[in-house]
Every structure is written in structure tokens, then in C-alpha cells.
Scaffold this motif. Sequence first.
Motif, PDB file in Angstrom:
ATOM      1  N   VAL A  72       0.822  -1.205   0.000  1.00 35.33           N
ATOM      2  CA  VAL A  72       0.000   0.000   0.000  1.00 35.33           C
ATOM      3  C   VAL A  72       0.864   1.267   0.000  1.00 35.33           C
ATOM      4  O   VAL A  72       0.408   2.338  -0.383  1.00 35.33           O
ATOM      5  CB  VAL A  72      -0.967  -0.035   1.220  1.00 35.33           C
ATOM      6  CG1 VAL A  72      -0.236   0.177   2.531  1.00 35.33           C
ATOM      7  CG2 VAL A  72      -2.106   0.952   1.066  1.00 35.33           C
ATOM      8  N   SER A  77       0.992   4.411  -5.220  1.00 38.31           N
ATOM      9  CA  SER A  77      -0.249   4.375  -4.431  1.00 38.31           C
ATOM     10  C   SER A  77      -0.630   5.798  -4.023  1.00 38.31           C
ATOM     11  O   SER A  77       0.240   6.651  -3.811  1.00 38.31           O
ATOM     12  CB  SER A  77      -0.007   3.512  -3.187  1.00 38.31           C
ATOM     13  OG  SER A  77      -0.958   3.781  -2.203  1.00 38.31           O
ATOM     14  N   THR A  79      -2.097   6.583  -1.222  1.00 36.18           N
ATOM     15  CA  THR A  79      -2.380   6.556   0.216  1.00 36.18           C
ATOM     16  C   THR A  79      -1.875   7.851   0.876  1.00 36.18           C
ATOM     17  O   THR A  79      -0.896   8.449   0.387  1.00 36.18           O
ATOM     18  CB  THR A  79      -1.682   5.312   0.846  1.00 36.18           C
ATOM     19  OG1 THR A  79      -2.164   5.105   2.144  1.00 36.18           O
ATOM     20  CG2 THR A  79      -0.172   5.453   0.880  1.00 36.18           C
ATOM     21  N   THR A 258      -5.141  -4.215  -1.916  1.00 35.56           N
ATOM     22  CA  THR A 258      -5.135  -2.793  -1.570  1.00 35.56           C
ATOM     23  C   THR A 258      -5.912  -2.023  -2.643  1.00 35.56           C
ATOM     24  O   THR A 258      -6.085  -2.526  -3.760  1.00 35.56           O
ATOM     25  CB  THR A 258      -3.685  -2.258  -1.524  1.00 35.56           C
ATOM     26  OG1 THR A 258      -3.058  -2.592  -2.756  1.00 35.56           O
ATOM     27  CG2 THR A 258      -2.909  -2.858  -0.378  1.00 35.56           C
ATOM     28  N   ALA A 261      -5.225  -1.749  -6.851  1.00 37.35           N
ATOM     29  CA  ALA A 261      -4.085  -2.673  -6.956  1.00 37.35           C
ATOM     30  C   ALA A 261      -3.786  -2.996  -8.413  1.00 37.35           C
ATOM     31  O   ALA A 261      -4.644  -2.866  -9.292  1.00 37.35           O
ATOM     32  CB  ALA A 261      -4.391  -3.945  -6.190  1.00 37.35           C
TER      33      ALA A 261
END
Length: 407
Positions: A72, A77, A79, A258, A261
Motif C-alpha cells: 500500500v 499508491s 495513500t 489494496t 491494486a
Amino acid sequence: MDIRRKLDILADAAKYDASCASSGSATKRRDSRLGSTEGMGICHSYTPDGRCVSLLKLLLTNYCVYDCRFCVNRVSSDTPRARFTVAEVIGLTIDFYRRNYIEGLFLSSGIVGSVDGTMEQLVAVARGLREDHGFGGYIHLKLIPGASAELVAEAGLWADRLSANIELPTSQDLQLLAPEKTREDIDGTMNVVAEGIAEHAADRKAGLKAPAFAPAGQSTQMVVGATPTADGTILATADELYRTQRLRRVYYSAYSPTPHADARLPALRPPLMREHRLYQADWLLRFYGFDVAEVVAPGANLALDMDPKLAWALANRDRFPVDVNTAPRELLLRIPGVGVRNVNRILAIRRHHGLTTDDLRKLKVNWKAAAPFVLAGDHNPTVRLLDAVGLKKKLVQPTLFDHLDDA
Ligand code: SF4
């Protein structure tokens, strides 16, 4: 960003690393004024899938320049990101320790700048805790594979446990999903630790006062189910690491999908039971004298509906029943429902008198699992029971994991 928000992000990001469990170490660090690693060890609380929950478990940062597809924190990503300073991690650890929330620190990091630059910061946290605060509590540091040998060696002087994640069981899997990582870098980093531990042990044996070096040893983590690689290969890799790098533990972490993905990754996580069976099989390799090939064929997966020891016993019924009053230790260890501690007690008791089923029950042997496979003073399961077609069905029970996987 305030420190509470950083803590939210970086403690949450650390949860994907399963390799924080530890039995601690008995080493008392010289000059420590705060904390101890002795007694019951550090991690005394485990979730059913083997993860422990008692260290302050953080990432220094979840920024990362690598793009490991299963992670992640990969660079691609989206995030939320945060980054602690070295002083912030030290401050949080001391603060949480003084409040009795934790007994130590598990610290990992995404890779920012360079591998060595990141490793240097991880080492600085451990050094600061030990030198500036006299912290004697448990420290588990993640190593960044490929970091310089000098930094890895210094990490061993401050940390109780070190771990470099192997991440995936084969070089092909790494190439596919973590192309910036190589087995050579991972092995090289593990080698430095293994050599440091061996040198320290040799110095101690020679009566030299050598400083502690990773007294709780090294471990690693493998993600399971991100590629089609089978349990037979996963366990063969683990077995090789136990033998060549003398690892204390290999942790198996079921792949968790995640958001957004990569298309090469499976949409669903593998059953939690798979992770559980790998831990059971791993235990058989380390403590019960099984070879990998006995537990699972190359390229095959472990049975999910029964533990690997029972599966082996059912497939090798001609080796049973085993007489608990005469069999050697290695055969006693093969009996389903009989653990290492049971075996040690059986061996001790039978020096004085023969064992009966009552004795075995008092030892808390899992009698239901063991009964078809043992001979005792007053018990003979007879060939009919051992050869019964329905024996597997009788012994295999649904478990908590079946319900979790259905959920
Ligand atoms: S190096 Fe570590 S943090 Fe970075 S993407 Fe790979 S697994 Fe994630």
C-alpha cells in the motif's frame, strides 16, 4: 502535520508487517536505565493468525521510492503520506513506554532518498534510544535490503531483533511484483546479520566481553497468495533460510488486496486458513523433525481442512500405532495431538513407569487426535480403527478460521 495525525497514518501503515512477534531476549544491556527485555519476553498477545500486538509498531515514513505491487506504500499508491523525524519516534517510544502502553519498539520504513539514507535514520532511532535515554526495552528494526554492511552491523549493536523481509518466495515473484528488490540484496543483508550473530557467539564462547549483537536473532516475512506460488515452494524457501541464515522465524502474511491494486494481483485475499497451515507446517520443520517434502509435495499446497501433522499421519498409517512406552523421541513427535512438551514429559515419566491413557490425558495430550495413532499400557487402537475409511472425517473438525474465511 501534527504528530497525532502522523501516528495515525504511520501506525496504520505498519500493520501490514507481520514480523513483529518475538519471544524477547534474556540480555541485560549494559548501562540501560529504562526498560528490560527479560522475563516473559515482549510480545505476549497474539491474534489468531499469529500477529502480535504489544510493541509500538511504526513506520518512520510511508513515503517510498519503490513500487512493490502488493504494498500500500508503493510510490504509485495514493495513500496519505507522513514522515516522522528521528527525534519524534524516540520521543513517542519513551512516552508510550513510561505510560506502560508498550514494552518496546518495532520500527520499519519506506525507502526515502537512498537505501543507506533510510537505514541510517532507522539506526539513529535505535542508537538515540539506547545511548541518549538508556532505553533497555525491546527494539526490532527492519533492515533495508542492500543497505551497507556497516549500517547493518551497527543496527545489530542497538537492536534486539533485526529483520530483512524476503517479501516473496521466489526470484521470479520478486521480478514480477517487486522489481527493485533482488534476492541477492536480501541474502546479502541477512548474511551480515548471520555473521554478526555468529561472531558474537564465538567471542562469548572464547570468554571475550563482546557487545550484544541482535540477541533475539533475525526473522523475515513472506507475503503469501500475491502470486500463484505454491506452499511447497514457500516452505522450501523458508527451510533454506532457516538453514543458511539461521533465522529465528519466518512470518507468513496473507496478501491483502489494496485499493487500485495492480492487475497482476489477485482480487481476493487467500483464505486465512492458508496462512495458519503454513505456520503449523513451519513449526513441524523447526521443532518436530519433518522435512519439507514430507509435509507438502513440491508445487502443491497444504490441505486446508486438516493440520499438516494429521495429514501426514493419515497418509502414513503404516507407521502407526506408535507405542508411547517404547518409541524413540522422533517417532513420538510424529503422533497427531502430541506436542513437544508432551513428548518430553512422556520420556521423563516412562523412566519410572509405563504410561496409560490416564497419564496421557493428564499430560493434556489431544486425546481425540492421538487415540487412533498410539499404543499405551491400556490402549490398542486396533488395525480396524487406524484403517477405518471414516477416520479422516472423524478427526477433522471445522475451526474458527472456516467461519472467518466465510465471512
Ligand atoms: S520497499 Fe517496502 S515500503 Fe517500499 S513499496 Fe516495497 S514493500 Fe512497500
